[in-house]
Design a protein around this motif. Structure first.
Motif, PDB file in Angstrom:
ATOM      1  N   GLN A  72     -61.420 -30.196  67.803  1.00  0.00           N
ATOM      2  CA  GLN A  72     -60.481 -30.725  66.819  1.00  0.00           C
ATOM      3  C   GLN A  72     -60.234 -32.226  66.975  1.00  0.00           C
ATOM      4  O   GLN A  72     -59.122 -32.716  66.775  1.00  0.00           O
ATOM      5  CB  GLN A  72     -59.175 -29.909  66.838  1.00  0.00           C
ATOM      6  CG  GLN A  72     -59.405 -28.465  66.439  1.00  0.00           C
ATOM      7  CD  GLN A  72     -58.171 -27.588  66.413  1.00  0.00           C
ATOM      8  OE1 GLN A  72     -57.052 -28.089  66.300  1.00  0.00           O
ATOM      9  NE2 GLN A  72     -58.356 -26.276  66.515  1.00  0.00           N
ATOM     10  N   HIS A  73     -61.300 -32.929  67.323  1.00  0.00           N
ATOM     11  CA  HIS A  73     -61.306 -34.384  67.173  1.00  0.00           C
ATOM     12  C   HIS A  73     -61.568 -34.737  65.715  1.00  0.00           C
ATOM     13  O   HIS A  73     -60.918 -35.605  65.144  1.00  0.00           O
ATOM     14  CB  HIS A  73     -62.426 -35.000  68.016  1.00  0.00           C
ATOM     15  CG  HIS A  73     -62.070 -35.246  69.444  1.00  0.00           C
ATOM     16  ND1 HIS A  73     -63.018 -35.321  70.444  1.00  0.00           N
ATOM     17  CD2 HIS A  73     -60.880 -35.451  70.062  1.00  0.00           C
ATOM     18  CE1 HIS A  73     -62.435 -35.564  71.602  1.00  0.00           C
ATOM     19  NE2 HIS A  73     -61.128 -35.635  71.395  1.00  0.00           N
ATOM     20  N   ASN A  74     -62.562 -34.068  65.143  1.00  0.00           N
ATOM     21  CA  ASN A  74     -62.960 -34.291  63.760  1.00  0.00           C
ATOM     22  C   ASN A  74     -62.810 -33.004  62.964  1.00  0.00           C
ATOM     23  O   ASN A  74     -62.669 -31.916  63.531  1.00  0.00           O
ATOM     24  CB  ASN A  74     -64.422 -34.758  63.683  1.00  0.00           C
ATOM     25  CG  ASN A  74     -64.650 -36.077  64.384  1.00  0.00           C
ATOM     26  OD1 ASN A  74     -63.748 -36.907  64.475  1.00  0.00           O
ATOM     27  ND2 ASN A  74     -65.861 -36.288  64.862  1.00  0.00           N
ATOM     28  N   ALA A  75     -62.851 -33.138  61.654  1.00  0.00           N
ATOM     29  CA  ALA A  75     -62.794 -31.978  60.764  1.00  0.00           C
ATOM     30  C   ALA A  75     -63.677 -32.269  59.563  1.00  0.00           C
ATOM     31  O   ALA A  75     -63.986 -33.423  59.259  1.00  0.00           O
ATOM     32  CB  ALA A  75     -61.363 -31.708  60.316  1.00  0.00           C
ATOM     33  N   THR A  76     -64.077 -31.208  58.883  1.00  0.00           N
ATOM     34  CA  THR A  76     -64.956 -31.358  57.723  1.00  0.00           C
ATOM     35  C   THR A  76     -64.798 -30.169  56.797  1.00  0.00           C
ATOM     36  O   THR A  76     -64.430 -29.081  57.237  1.00  0.00           O
ATOM     37  CB  THR A  76     -66.425 -31.470  58.174  1.00  0.00           C
ATOM     38  OG1 THR A  76     -67.270 -31.450  57.024  1.00  0.00           O
ATOM     39  CG2 THR A  76     -66.829 -30.330  59.075  1.00  0.00           C
ATOM     40  N   ALA A 284     -67.639 -35.866  58.160  1.00  0.00           N
ATOM     41  CA  ALA A 284     -66.517 -35.649  59.070  1.00  0.00           C
ATOM     42  C   ALA A 284     -65.410 -36.646  58.804  1.00  0.00           C
ATOM     43  O   ALA A 284     -65.651 -37.811  58.493  1.00  0.00           O
ATOM     44  CB  ALA A 284     -66.978 -35.751  60.519  1.00  0.00           C
ATOM     45  N   LYS A 285     -64.198 -36.169  58.951  1.00  0.00           N
ATOM     46  CA  LYS A 285     -62.997 -37.000  58.921  1.00  0.00           C
ATOM     47  C   LYS A 285     -62.278 -36.827  60.263  1.00  0.00           C
ATOM     48  O   LYS A 285     -62.628 -35.957  61.061  1.00  0.00           O
ATOM     49  CB  LYS A 285     -62.072 -36.565  57.780  1.00  0.00           C
ATOM     50  CG  LYS A 285     -62.708 -36.590  56.408  1.00  0.00           C
ATOM     51  CD  LYS A 285     -63.038 -37.992  55.949  1.00  0.00           C
ATOM     52  CE  LYS A 285     -63.642 -38.003  54.561  1.00  0.00           C
ATOM     53  NZ  LYS A 285     -64.004 -39.367  54.113  1.00  0.00           N
ATOM     54  N   VAL A 286     -61.275 -37.631  60.498  1.00  0.00           N
ATOM     55  CA  VAL A 286     -60.461 -37.456  61.698  1.00  0.00           C
ATOM     56  C   VAL A 286     -59.592 -36.217  61.497  1.00  0.00           C
ATOM     57  O   VAL A 286     -58.974 -36.033  60.442  1.00  0.00           O
ATOM     58  CB  VAL A 286     -59.592 -38.694  61.970  1.00  0.00           C
ATOM     59  CG1 VAL A 286     -58.721 -38.480  63.205  1.00  0.00           C
ATOM     60  CG2 VAL A 286     -60.475 -39.929  62.150  1.00  0.00           C
ATOM     61  N   SER A 287     -59.565 -35.363  62.502  1.00  0.00           N
ATOM     62  CA  SER A 287     -58.843 -34.098  62.392  1.00  0.00           C
ATOM     63  C   SER A 287     -57.333 -34.309  62.289  1.00  0.00           C
ATOM     64  O   SER A 287     -56.764 -35.218  62.905  1.00  0.00           O
ATOM     65  CB  SER A 287     -59.142 -33.256  63.635  1.00  0.00           C
ATOM     66  OG  SER A 287     -58.225 -32.198  63.776  1.00  0.00           O
TER      67      SER A 287
END
Length: 516
Positions: A72-76, A284-287
């Protein structure tokens, strides 16, 4: 060439028909007797280091698609990004295995074996041994039991290693400690200098020894829940010997966009397409988990990691860069299911994207950092393994983590802001020191997402809430390992079967040896 292929085809058909073909003659037939067999070991070491840093193929799949979103650093919202939805994709899950055993491990093993008895090449031997151990350590933490002794030796020592046996992870860890220590202690000022072909430390033996000790500390802490006595002994010996002690000694592989694969492979998957990357706006975005955590703690790194809200492909003047207006993307959703929690969802551009300045193609690839060393020392002090001050190590770690972003060419936070941040965490009087350390380690290893995932599995920090995609393959739990490369089932079946019979089913929910 056509004639050659016809002759080879007839030969093979004859062999199959008679079932009596000499295998050695077939191999000899397919060998180029005019090819050079004398390869510069310095060149192989350099190329091996670059291959440990990775190619786009496995870096995208293992470090980004799986690890960065599982942790959960990044999310998509992209369905093929399997990690935060807990899908199983055979190619993605097996990507690190399929590429590194046949590439980085093979290259480095050849250097290790061919320099073992040459005192003048002791430094090349030691550096290759440490890099081989570094990559196999990462490999075992991803999958569990792996081939270690025979890994990479199939083309060196003949058919005896064509079907390598898997060591238990406990055995692998014992071998890692032995190999890293032996290599560290074999560096010699009187041996051939590594020079510029050492693309990690440019021949600086002091930095190599510090890197080796930092790696030993990482290995030791990883097994601390299953063999505390050995872990403490390994850790204290390495820490006393001297690990990475400044950002100048960070184990960051500098990328210069040279030939031979010298490219930051996080960037190839996330950077702007104009720079040779691809899909930064979609992938990816920032989570939300990570951004909310930074907001809750007034973290001055936020606008280093976050680039803004909008489409990173558009003119920079269109980006929303106000720190107060950043929005993290929730983990575990697709463009369809996100509407269950955001009914008026229109575009993923409403969420904060990763700062393009930290994913350029010439940005460094982080292996292990001074910040991590200080957080490991802080944990060891809390455990009573060492007598130095845990609070000092904790503060040093945060300072190092904040300032390490200078290596990426971005402006680091002002010291006053860092000091205020540290004070606001209240570490000195906290009852949850291990949790605070674990959270900071998680933040400090952004971009090195595989390491973040491994440390999270060991410590349980930060406390993450699993996602709940209806098609998940884990029963709604964060994966504890990736599944083996599926080719192993057909090409190395007996050793594969032995490993899963011993370790447990080849599932993403099966816990590996140290994960207790």
């Amino acid at each position: 060439m056509k004639i050659y292929k016809k002759i080879l085809g007839v030969t093979l058909l004859s062999c199959f028909a008679l079932s009596s073909c000499d295998e050695d003659k077939l191999i000899e037939l397919n060998s180029n007797k005019n090819a050079s067999t004398d390869i510069d070991m310095s060149y192989l070491l350099a190329y091996g280091q670059l291959r440990v840093a990775g190619s786009r193929f496995e870096s995208w799949r293992t470090n980004l698609i799986y690890s960065s979103t599982m942790i959960q650093h990044n999310a998509t919202l992209q369905g093929y990004w399997s990690g935060d939805k807990y899908y199983y994709n055979a190619s993605y899950s097996g990507a690190y295995w399929s590429t590194h055993f046949s590439d980085a491990i093979k290259l480095l093993t050849e250097v290790v074996d061919k320099t073992a008895d040459d005192a003048d090449l002791a430094n090349i031997h030691s550096a290759a041994q440490i890099m081989r151990a570094f990559d196999l350590h990462r490999m075992t933490d991803i999958y569990g039991d792996i081939p270690y002794k025979q890994a990479g030796r199939g083309t060196i020592d003949g058919d005896a290693n064509w079907f390598p046996a898997y060591e238990t992870q406990e055995e692998v860890y014992s071998l890692l400690v032995a190999d890293i220590k032996a290599a560290r202690d074999s560096f010699s000022d009187s041996a051939k200098n590594l020079g510029e072909q050492d693309v990690l430390f440019q021949g600086d033996l002091t930095k190599w020894k510090k890197f080796a000790n930092a790696l030993l500390m990482r290995v030791a802490l990883r097994m601390s829940n299953v063999d505390a006595a050995t872990a403490q002994a390994v850790f204290t010996e390495a820490a006393t010997s001297g690990a990475i002690d400044s950002n100048d000694a960070d184990g960051f592989l500098t990328q210069v966009l040279g030939t031979g694969g010298d490219t930051n492979y996080n960037g190839t998957s996330l950077a702007m397409s104009s720079e040779g990357g691809g899909g930064g706006d979609n992938n990816a975005k920032v989570s939300k988990t990570f951004l909310d955590w930074m907001n809750a703690n007034n973290d001055p790194r936020k606008m280093i990691i976050v680039g803004g809200v909008g489409n990173p492909y558009n003119d920079k003047s269109t980006w929303i860069t106000d720190p107060e207006l950043q929005v993290g993307l929730p983990n575990g959703y697709t463009t369809t299911t996100i509407k269950n929690i955001v009914p008026d969802f229109v575009t993923v551009d409403d969420y904060s994207f990763i700062n393009p300045d930290i994913i350029n193609l010439d940005d460094p690839t982080p292996f292990i950092s001074y910040a991590e060393v200080e957080f490991m020392l802080a944990e060891a002090a809390v455990k009573g393994w060492i007598t130095t001050d845990s609070e000092t190590h904790f503060s040093n770690g945060i300072n190092a983590a904040m300032n390490s972003w200078a290596a990426f060419g971005v402006q680091t936070p002002a010291q006053a802001d860092i000091n205020a941040y540290i004070e606001g965490l209240g570490y000195a009087s906290a009852d949850n020191k291990l949790e605070l350390i674990g959270e900071q380690y998680w933040a400090a290893t952004y971009l090195n997402h595989i390491e973040s995932w491994s440390n999270w599995r060991r410590t349980g920090y930060p406390a993450l809430t699993p996602t709940s995609d209806p098609n998940n393959m884990t029963g709604g739990t964060i994966p504890r390992r990736l599944r083996y490369y599926e080719n192993e089932i057909g090409t190395n079946p007996e050793n594969y079967k032995t490993a899963i019979a011993r370790q447990g089913a080849d599932l993403m929910t099966t816990r590996i040896w140290w994960d207790k």
